[in-house]
Design a protein around this motif. Structure first.
Motif, PDB file in Angstrom:
ATOM      1  N   GLN A  86       0.874  -1.005  -0.113  1.00  0.00           N
ATOM      2  CA  GLN A  86       0.074   0.088  -0.133  1.00  0.00           C
ATOM      3  C   GLN A  86       0.898   1.314  -0.151  1.00  0.00           C
ATOM      4  OE1 GLN A  86      -2.511   0.767   3.045  1.00  0.00           O
ATOM      5  NE2 GLN A  86      -3.742   2.261   2.299  1.00  0.00           N
ATOM      6  N   HIS A  87       1.842   1.377   0.873  1.00  0.00           N
ATOM      7  CA  HIS A  87       2.877   2.544   0.776  1.00  0.00           C
ATOM      8  C   HIS A  87       3.316   2.605  -0.759  1.00  0.00           C
ATOM      9  CE1 HIS A  87       3.881   1.418   5.094  1.00  0.00           C
ATOM     10  NE2 HIS A  87       3.161   2.499   5.147  1.00  0.00           N
ATOM     11  N   CYS A  88       3.765   1.571  -1.441  1.00  0.00           N
ATOM     12  CA  CYS A  88       4.388   1.738  -2.566  1.00  0.00           C
ATOM     13  C   CYS A  88       3.291   2.329  -3.517  1.00  0.00           C
ATOM     14  CB  CYS A  88       4.908   0.201  -3.073  1.00  0.00           C
ATOM     15  SG  CYS A  88       6.350  -0.176  -2.128  1.00  0.00           S
ATOM     16  N   GLU A  89       2.007   1.711  -3.336  1.00  0.00           N
ATOM     17  CA  GLU A  89       1.063   2.011  -4.521  1.00  0.00           C
ATOM     18  C   GLU A  89       0.759   3.450  -4.241  1.00  0.00           C
ATOM     19  OE1 GLU A  89      -0.484   0.892  -7.161  1.00  0.00           O
ATOM     20  OE2 GLU A  89       1.140  -0.915  -6.958  1.00  0.00           O
ATOM     21  N   LEU A  90       0.684   3.852  -2.982  1.00  0.00           N
ATOM     22  CA  LEU A  90       0.468   5.564  -2.796  1.00  0.00           C
ATOM     23  C   LEU A  90       1.587   6.233  -3.259  1.00  0.00           C
ATOM     24  CD1 LEU A  90      -0.988   5.123   0.794  1.00  0.00           C
ATOM     25  CD2 LEU A  90      -2.204   5.876  -0.958  1.00  0.00           C
ATOM     26  N   LEU A  91       2.646   5.909  -2.984  1.00  0.00           N
ATOM     27  CA  LEU A  91       4.005   6.434  -3.537  1.00  0.00           C
ATOM     28  C   LEU A  91       3.914   6.698  -5.309  1.00  0.00           C
ATOM     29  CD1 LEU A  91       6.161   8.303  -3.105  1.00  0.00           C
ATOM     30  CD2 LEU A  91       7.637   6.202  -3.341  1.00  0.00           C
ATOM     31  N   LYS A  92       3.397   5.661  -5.853  1.00  0.00           N
ATOM     32  CA  LYS A  92       3.260   5.694  -7.271  1.00  0.00           C
ATOM     33  C   LYS A  92       2.370   6.590  -7.606  1.00  0.00           C
ATOM     34  CE  LYS A  92       1.842   2.494 -11.117  1.00  0.00           C
ATOM     35  NZ  LYS A  92       1.860   1.113 -11.453  1.00  0.00           N
ATOM     36  N   SER A  93       1.176   6.668  -6.812  1.00  0.00           N
ATOM     37  CA  SER A  93       0.089   7.507  -7.168  1.00  0.00           C
ATOM     38  C   SER A  93       0.515   8.978  -7.008  1.00  0.00           C
ATOM     39  CB  SER A  93      -1.358   7.348  -6.184  1.00  0.00           C
ATOM     40  OG  SER A  93      -2.158   8.060  -6.197  1.00  0.00           O
ATOM     41  N   CYS A  94       1.307   9.338  -6.117  1.00  0.00           N
ATOM     42  CA  CYS A  94       1.897  10.846  -6.037  1.00  0.00           C
ATOM     43  C   CYS A  94       2.558  11.168  -7.181  1.00  0.00           C
ATOM     44  CB  CYS A  94       2.979  10.740  -4.958  1.00  0.00           C
ATOM     45  SG  CYS A  94       2.338  10.614  -3.212  1.00  0.00           S
ATOM     46  N   TYR A  95       3.406  10.160  -7.848  1.00  0.00           N
ATOM     47  CA  TYR A  95       4.000  10.583  -9.237  1.00  0.00           C
ATOM     48  C   TYR A  95       3.074  10.546 -10.483  1.00  0.00           C
ATOM     49  CZ  TYR A  95       8.434  10.148  -7.015  1.00  0.00           C
ATOM     50  OH  TYR A  95       9.734  10.460  -6.336  1.00  0.00           O
ATOM     51  N   LEU A  96       2.005   9.929 -10.356  1.00  0.00           N
ATOM     52  CA  LEU A  96       0.844   9.836 -11.365  1.00  0.00           C
ATOM     53  C   LEU A  96      -0.008  11.051 -11.380  1.00  0.00           C
ATOM     54  CD1 LEU A  96      -0.071   6.133 -11.415  1.00  0.00           C
ATOM     55  CD2 LEU A  96       1.304   7.336 -13.177  1.00  0.00           C
ATOM     56  N   SER A  97      -0.141  11.367 -10.078  1.00  0.00           N
ATOM     57  CA  SER A  97      -1.245  12.656  -9.826  1.00  0.00           C
ATOM     58  C   SER A  97      -0.454  13.867 -10.142  1.00  0.00           C
ATOM     59  CB  SER A  97      -1.530  12.796  -8.346  1.00  0.00           C
ATOM     60  OG  SER A  97      -2.236  11.610  -8.238  1.00  0.00           O
ATOM     61  N   SER A  98       0.887  14.038  -9.948  1.00  0.00           N
ATOM     62  CA  SER A  98       1.588  15.038 -10.336  1.00  0.00           C
ATOM     63  C   SER A  98       1.662  15.348 -11.692  1.00  0.00           C
ATOM     64  CB  SER A  98       3.027  14.978  -9.582  1.00  0.00           C
ATOM     65  OG  SER A  98       2.680  15.018  -8.079  1.00  0.00           O
ATOM     66  N   LEU A  99       2.101  14.343 -12.176  1.00  0.00           N
ATOM     67  CA  LEU A  99       2.204  14.342 -13.676  1.00  0.00           C
ATOM     68  C   LEU A  99       1.089  14.804 -14.482  1.00  0.00           C
ATOM     69  CD1 LEU A  99       4.548  11.155 -14.137  1.00  0.00           C
ATOM     70  CD2 LEU A  99       5.188  13.359 -14.880  1.00  0.00           C
ATOM     71  N   LYS A 100      -0.244  14.121 -14.161  1.00  0.00           N
ATOM     72  CA  LYS A 100      -1.392  14.520 -14.748  1.00  0.00           C
ATOM     73  C   LYS A 100      -1.720  15.915 -14.508  1.00  0.00           C
ATOM     74  CE  LYS A 100      -3.033   9.742 -14.545  1.00  0.00           C
ATOM     75  NZ  LYS A 100      -3.883   8.610 -13.674  1.00  0.00           N
ATOM     76  N   LEU A 101      -1.683  16.208 -13.403  1.00  0.00           N
ATOM     77  CA  LEU A 101      -1.786  17.659 -13.051  1.00  0.00           C
ATOM     78  C   LEU A 101      -1.057  18.672 -13.581  1.00  0.00           C
ATOM     79  CD1 LEU A 101      -3.880  19.248 -11.167  1.00  0.00           C
ATOM     80  CD2 LEU A 101      -2.096  19.181  -9.431  1.00  0.00           C
ATOM     81  N   ALA A 102       0.394  18.460 -13.837  1.00  0.00           N
ATOM     82  CA  ALA A 102       1.181  18.927 -14.626  1.00  0.00           C
ATOM     83  C   ALA A 102       0.664  19.419 -16.162  1.00  0.00           C
ATOM     84  CB  ALA A 102       2.699  18.594 -14.565  1.00  0.00           C
ATOM     85  N   GLU A 103       0.524  18.286 -16.790  1.00  0.00           N
ATOM     86  CA  GLU A 103      -0.156  18.223 -18.154  1.00  0.00           C
ATOM     87  C   GLU A 103      -1.138  18.892 -18.245  1.00  0.00           C
ATOM     88  OE1 GLU A 103       2.320  15.434 -20.762  1.00  0.00           O
ATOM     89  OE2 GLU A 103       1.073  14.186 -19.707  1.00  0.00           O
ATOM     90  N   GLU A 104      -2.283  18.872 -17.300  1.00  0.00           N
ATOM     91  CA  GLU A 104      -3.803  19.382 -17.353  1.00  0.00           C
ATOM     92  C   GLU A 104      -3.598  21.044 -17.353  1.00  0.00           C
ATOM     93  OE1 GLU A 104      -5.994  18.046 -14.007  1.00  0.00           O
ATOM     94  OE2 GLU A 104      -6.052  15.998 -15.031  1.00  0.00           O
ATOM     95  N   ASN A 105      -2.529  21.311 -16.776  1.00  0.00           N
ATOM     96  CA  ASN A 105      -1.856  23.023 -16.603  1.00  0.00           C
ATOM     97  C   ASN A 105      -1.013  23.385 -17.607  1.00  0.00           C
ATOM     98  OD1 ASN A 105      -3.487  24.161 -13.935  1.00  0.00           O
ATOM     99  ND2 ASN A 105      -2.927  21.949 -13.608  1.00  0.00           N
ATOM    100  N   GLY A 106      -0.772  22.501 -18.717  1.00  0.00           N
ATOM    101  CA  GLY A 106       0.154  23.000 -19.662  1.00  0.00           C
ATOM    102  C   GLY A 106       1.491  22.916 -19.274  1.00  0.00           C
ATOM    103  N   CYS A 107       1.916  22.369 -18.564  1.00  0.00           N
ATOM    104  CA  CYS A 107       3.652  22.270 -17.967  1.00  0.00           C
ATOM    105  C   CYS A 107       4.122  21.603 -19.041  1.00  0.00           C
ATOM    106  CB  CYS A 107       3.746  21.519 -16.758  1.00  0.00           C
ATOM    107  SG  CYS A 107       2.939  22.732 -15.309  1.00  0.00           S
ATOM    108  N   LYS A 108       5.401  21.719 -19.477  1.00  0.00           N
ATOM    109  CA  LYS A 108       6.062  20.980 -20.509  1.00  0.00           C
ATOM    110  C   LYS A 108       7.349  20.508 -19.647  1.00  0.00           C
ATOM    111  CE  LYS A 108       3.905  22.183 -23.849  1.00  0.00           C
ATOM    112  NZ  LYS A 108       2.835  21.181 -24.556  1.00  0.00           N
ATOM    113  N   SER A 109       7.422  20.733 -18.206  1.00  0.00           N
ATOM    114  CA  SER A 109       8.658  20.204 -17.472  1.00  0.00           C
ATOM    115  C   SER A 109       8.117  20.145 -16.043  1.00  0.00           C
ATOM    116  CB  SER A 109       9.825  21.209 -17.632  1.00  0.00           C
ATOM    117  OG  SER A 109       9.541  22.575 -17.594  1.00  0.00           O
TER     118      SER A 109
END
Length: 189
Positions: free
Chosen positions: A108-131
């Protein structure tokens, strides 16, 4: 200040950089936040949360307060919120709450950490981030083992980039020498 254009990729759109994330100029930097999103509560603590809030200025803390007031509850582990970068050279700060490991590391710790990265990537792209620059989420006072956290970070980002049409540039930002060695081994650089 370091610009992403000053960095050399270790492979297509992936970078490894050792330095102070508060001086990095890219579209978004990721903050390993607490569930209140209000910054570290320990005066002069050297955690990433305190460093980013201090460098960004009081407007960041106030915007996080507004987000939390509107939300009405603490930020769930594995999720993310975005704010302006204010006094930082980055346009945005993405705040994600990593898992706290006190005892044995679980799936569960590992899945939650993975979710941190995925949530951040998706949010960045939704806001037009290129980096986007990721710190070593949860490996400080939250107690996640450094090597396993780095493995999750690298594999999650690589899988995300394979399964989406994403051309977002990802910087793995490390501060400590031992994290640098771990990431160098994982990224073969």
């Amino acid at each position: 200040m370091t610009k992403i254009s000053d960095l050399t990729p270790v492979e297509k759109d992936l970078y490894l950089w050792q330095g102070d994330i508060t001086t990095l100029s890219c579209d978004a930097v990721v903050n390993a936040a607490n569930a209140q999103l209000l910054g570290c509560f320990r005066v002069l603590h050297s955690c990433i949360d305190n460093c980013l809030h201090s460098a960004a200025g009081l407007s960041l803390r106030y915007r996080c307060f507004e987000i939390m007031r509107e939300q009405g509850h603490e930020e769930p582990t594995g999720q993310a919120k975005i704010t302006p970068g204010y006094n930082l050279p980055s346009k945005y700060v993405i705040h994600t709450v990593g898992p706290i490991v006190s005892g044995r590391l679980t799936d569960q710790h590992c899945e939650l950490l993975k979710s941190c990265y995925l949530s951040s990537l998706k949010l960045a792209e939704e806001n037009g981030c290129k980096s986007i620059a990721f710190c070593c989420i949860s490996t400080g006072v939250f107690g996640f083992p450094q090597h396993k956290a780095a493995e999750i970070a690298v594999s999650t980002v690589k899988d995300y980039k394979k399964t989406t049409s994403s051309d977002i540039k990802v910087i793995f930002n490390v501060f400590k020498d031992d994290d640098l060695m771990i990431y160098r081994n994982l990224l073969n650089c």
